[in-house]
Design a protein around this motif. Structure first.
Motif, PDB file in Angstrom:
ATOM      1  N   ARG A  27      11.682  35.337 183.400  1.00 26.62           N
ATOM      2  CA  ARG A  27      12.795  34.840 182.594  1.00 26.62           C
ATOM      3  C   ARG A  27      13.275  35.919 181.619  1.00 26.62           C
ATOM      4  O   ARG A  27      12.519  36.815 181.254  1.00 26.62           O
ATOM      5  CB  ARG A  27      12.378  33.577 181.857  1.00 26.62           C
ATOM      6  CG  ARG A  27      12.131  32.435 182.838  1.00 26.62           C
ATOM      7  CD  ARG A  27      11.912  31.124 182.133  1.00 26.62           C
ATOM      8  NE  ARG A  27      11.889  30.060 183.126  1.00 26.62           N
ATOM      9  CZ  ARG A  27      10.956  29.136 183.197  1.00 26.62           C
ATOM     10  NH1 ARG A  27       9.983  29.099 182.301  1.00 26.62           N
ATOM     11  NH2 ARG A  27      11.006  28.216 184.128  1.00 26.62           N
ATOM     12  N   ASP A  56       7.493  31.821 183.579  1.00 28.67           N
ATOM     13  CA  ASP A  56       8.181  32.445 182.443  1.00 28.67           C
ATOM     14  C   ASP A  56       8.313  33.961 182.587  1.00 28.67           C
ATOM     15  O   ASP A  56       9.215  34.561 182.004  1.00 28.67           O
ATOM     16  CB  ASP A  56       7.433  32.167 181.126  1.00 28.67           C
ATOM     17  CG  ASP A  56       7.494  30.723 180.695  1.00 28.67           C
ATOM     18  OD1 ASP A  56       8.478  30.035 181.038  1.00 28.67           O
ATOM     19  OD2 ASP A  56       6.548  30.280 180.015  1.00 28.67           O
ATOM     20  N   LEU A  78       8.314  31.886 169.923  1.00 28.36           N
ATOM     21  CA  LEU A  78       7.843  31.445 171.236  1.00 28.36           C
ATOM     22  C   LEU A  78       6.446  30.834 171.174  1.00 28.36           C
ATOM     23  O   LEU A  78       5.815  30.624 172.207  1.00 28.36           O
ATOM     24  CB  LEU A  78       7.843  32.632 172.206  1.00 28.36           C
ATOM     25  CG  LEU A  78       9.192  33.315 172.416  1.00 28.36           C
ATOM     26  CD1 LEU A  78       9.025  34.544 173.289  1.00 28.36           C
ATOM     27  CD2 LEU A  78      10.195  32.363 173.035  1.00 28.36           C
ATOM     28  N   LEU A 111       2.758  30.866 177.599  1.00 26.35           N
ATOM     29  CA  LEU A 111       3.564  31.350 178.717  1.00 26.35           C
ATOM     30  C   LEU A 111       3.017  30.812 180.032  1.00 26.35           C
ATOM     31  O   LEU A 111       1.804  30.728 180.227  1.00 26.35           O
ATOM     32  CB  LEU A 111       3.571  32.873 178.766  1.00 26.35           C
ATOM     33  CG  LEU A 111       4.298  33.600 177.642  1.00 26.35           C
ATOM     34  CD1 LEU A 111       4.123  35.106 177.803  1.00 26.35           C
ATOM     35  CD2 LEU A 111       5.763  33.219 177.597  1.00 26.35           C
ATOM     36  N   SER A 112       3.916  30.479 180.928  1.00 23.40           N
ATOM     37  CA  SER A 112       3.533  30.059 182.273  1.00 23.40           C
ATOM     38  C   SER A 112       3.871  31.192 183.240  1.00 23.40           C
ATOM     39  O   SER A 112       4.687  32.069 182.909  1.00 23.40           O
ATOM     40  CB  SER A 112       4.295  28.797 182.668  1.00 23.40           C
ATOM     41  OG  SER A 112       5.656  29.116 182.899  1.00 23.40           O
ATOM     42  N   GLY A 170       6.070  27.924 173.368  1.00 23.66           N
ATOM     43  CA  GLY A 170       6.531  28.106 174.735  1.00 23.66           C
ATOM     44  C   GLY A 170       7.839  28.864 174.806  1.00 23.66           C
ATOM     45  O   GLY A 170       8.530  29.061 173.802  1.00 23.66           O
ATOM     46  N   TYR A 171       8.167  29.275 176.006  1.00 22.49           N
ATOM     47  CA  TYR A 171       9.392  30.051 176.246  1.00 22.49           C
ATOM     48  C   TYR A 171      10.625  29.214 175.938  1.00 22.49           C
ATOM     49  O   TYR A 171      10.712  28.041 176.295  1.00 22.49           O
ATOM     50  CB  TYR A 171       9.440  30.509 177.706  1.00 22.49           C
ATOM     51  CG  TYR A 171      10.738  31.204 178.046  1.00 22.49           C
ATOM     52  CD1 TYR A 171      10.924  32.532 177.707  1.00 22.49           C
ATOM     53  CD2 TYR A 171      11.780  30.523 178.649  1.00 22.49           C
ATOM     54  CE1 TYR A 171      12.115  33.180 177.983  1.00 22.49           C
ATOM     55  CE2 TYR A 171      12.968  31.156 178.940  1.00 22.49           C
ATOM     56  CZ  TYR A 171      13.139  32.482 178.609  1.00 22.49           C
ATOM     57  OH  TYR A 171      14.321  33.113 178.874  1.00 22.49           O
ATOM     58  N   ARG A 172      11.563  29.840 175.244  1.00 17.17           N
ATOM     59  CA  ARG A 172      12.872  29.219 174.983  1.00 17.17           C
ATOM     60  C   ARG A 172      13.932  30.267 175.241  1.00 17.17           C
ATOM     61  O   ARG A 172      13.938  31.330 174.616  1.00 17.17           O
ATOM     62  CB  ARG A 172      12.962  28.705 173.551  1.00 17.17           C
ATOM     63  CG  ARG A 172      12.079  27.490 173.315  1.00 17.17           C
ATOM     64  CD  ARG A 172      12.469  26.720 172.063  1.00 17.17           C
ATOM     65  NE  ARG A 172      12.733  27.536 170.901  1.00 17.17           N
ATOM     66  CZ  ARG A 172      11.831  27.892 169.985  1.00 17.17           C
ATOM     67  NH1 ARG A 172      10.584  27.519 170.128  1.00 17.17           N
ATOM     68  NH2 ARG A 172      12.167  28.613 168.940  1.00 17.17           N
ATOM     69  N   GLU A 173      14.820  29.977 176.166  1.00 18.00           N
ATOM     70  CA  GLU A 173      15.881  30.915 176.500  1.00 18.00           C
ATOM     71  C   GLU A 173      16.763  31.165 175.286  1.00 18.00           C
ATOM     72  O   GLU A 173      16.990  30.282 174.463  1.00 18.00           O
ATOM     73  CB  GLU A 173      16.730  30.378 177.655  1.00 18.00           C
ATOM     74  CG  GLU A 173      17.625  31.446 178.238  1.00 18.00           C
ATOM     75  CD  GLU A 173      18.086  31.109 179.636  1.00 18.00           C
ATOM     76  OE1 GLU A 173      19.037  31.767 180.073  1.00 18.00           O
ATOM     77  OE2 GLU A 173      17.496  30.230 180.284  1.00 18.00           O
ATOM     78  N   THR A 177      12.659  41.240 180.973  1.00 20.40           N
ATOM     79  CA  THR A 177      12.026  40.018 181.442  1.00 20.40           C
ATOM     80  C   THR A 177      10.897  39.753 180.448  1.00 20.40           C
ATOM     81  O   THR A 177      10.490  40.655 179.692  1.00 20.40           O
ATOM     82  CB  THR A 177      11.435  40.178 182.862  1.00 20.40           C
ATOM     83  OG1 THR A 177      10.432  41.193 182.819  1.00 20.40           O
ATOM     84  CG2 THR A 177      12.527  40.511 183.887  1.00 20.40           C
ATOM     85  N   VAL A 178      10.355  38.556 180.459  1.00 18.65           N
ATOM     86  CA  VAL A 178       9.205  38.263 179.603  1.00 18.65           C
ATOM     87  C   VAL A 178       8.051  39.194 179.974  1.00 18.65           C
ATOM     88  O   VAL A 178       7.354  39.704 179.088  1.00 18.65           O
ATOM     89  CB  VAL A 178       8.813  36.775 179.699  1.00 18.65           C
ATOM     90  CG1 VAL A 178       7.496  36.506 178.991  1.00 18.65           C
ATOM     91  CG2 VAL A 178       9.915  35.890 179.130  1.00 18.65           C
TER      92      VAL A 178
END
Length: 187
Positions: free
Chosen positions: A119, A116, A63, A112-113, A66-69, A129-130
């Motif tokens: 998510r 996120d 990550l 991270l935003s 950035g976040y990746r599902e 969750t994150v």
């Protein structure tokens, strides 16, 4: 400031502070201290560094940008049990592991935003969750850094250099903090 943004700002600040505390302890280790445990089944500073680095890479390296599902916080190549085996790594090698692990974690949380945080992220297939994953790591990393501090403080004995307010100095510290606050007030 929205709560999620405030949380991420605080998380980033506190985790960098935790890293600094750990470094303050490790800087006080002598060459022979890195591989010393306080008990037969205890962890040495070297083992704590190995484990923290392994965990940070496993949980967060994917990550970093950035976040990746669909990411799982347990990388397939991780050998967690090996992290707890005493090896003969030198202090510079352990510092390299420490810095690389923290870089993976801090880069990930820096990307991270606020959106996120709600998510999904799994750790060993367990849904989080994150936000929950971050909180899990705050507790985990704090526990191990404070183990490192206790271990180093015990090994250094009277040679320990405090990383906080020194014993008997709370009143002077508080007075200085309040004085500083007064000086910073607008006139």
């Amino acid at each position: 400031m929205p709560l999620a943004k405030l949380y991420l700002t605080d998380l980033r600040t506190r985790m960098r502070g935790l890293k600094t505390l750990g470094e303050g302890a490790m800087q006080q280790l002598g060459d022979n201290d890195w591989h010393t445990a306080l008990a037969e089944e205890g962890n040495s500073a070297a083992v704590l560094v190995q484990h923290l680095s392994g965990n940070m890479h496993s949980r967060w390296a994917a990550l970093r940008s950035g976040y990746r599902e669909g990411q799982d916080g347990e990388s397939a190549g991780r050998n967690r049990d090996a992290e707890f085996e005493e090896r003969t790594l030198s202090a510079p090698e352990l510092w390299t592991l420490w810095n690389a692990g923290w870089a993976a974690f801090l880069d990930a949380i820096d990307h991270l935003s606020p959106a996120d945080l709600m998510r999904p992220l799994t750790i060993r297939g367990e849904a989080h969750t994150v936000l929950e994953a971050c909180q899990r790591q705050v507790a985990h990393y704090s526990g191990h850094v404070y183990q490192l501090i206790l271990l180093t403080k015990t090994l250094r004995g009277t040679g320990w250099q405090t990383l906080s307010v020194a014993r008997g100095q709370s009143a002077a510290f508080n007075a200085a903090m309040f004085s500083k606050e007064e000086r910073q007030k607008p006139t």
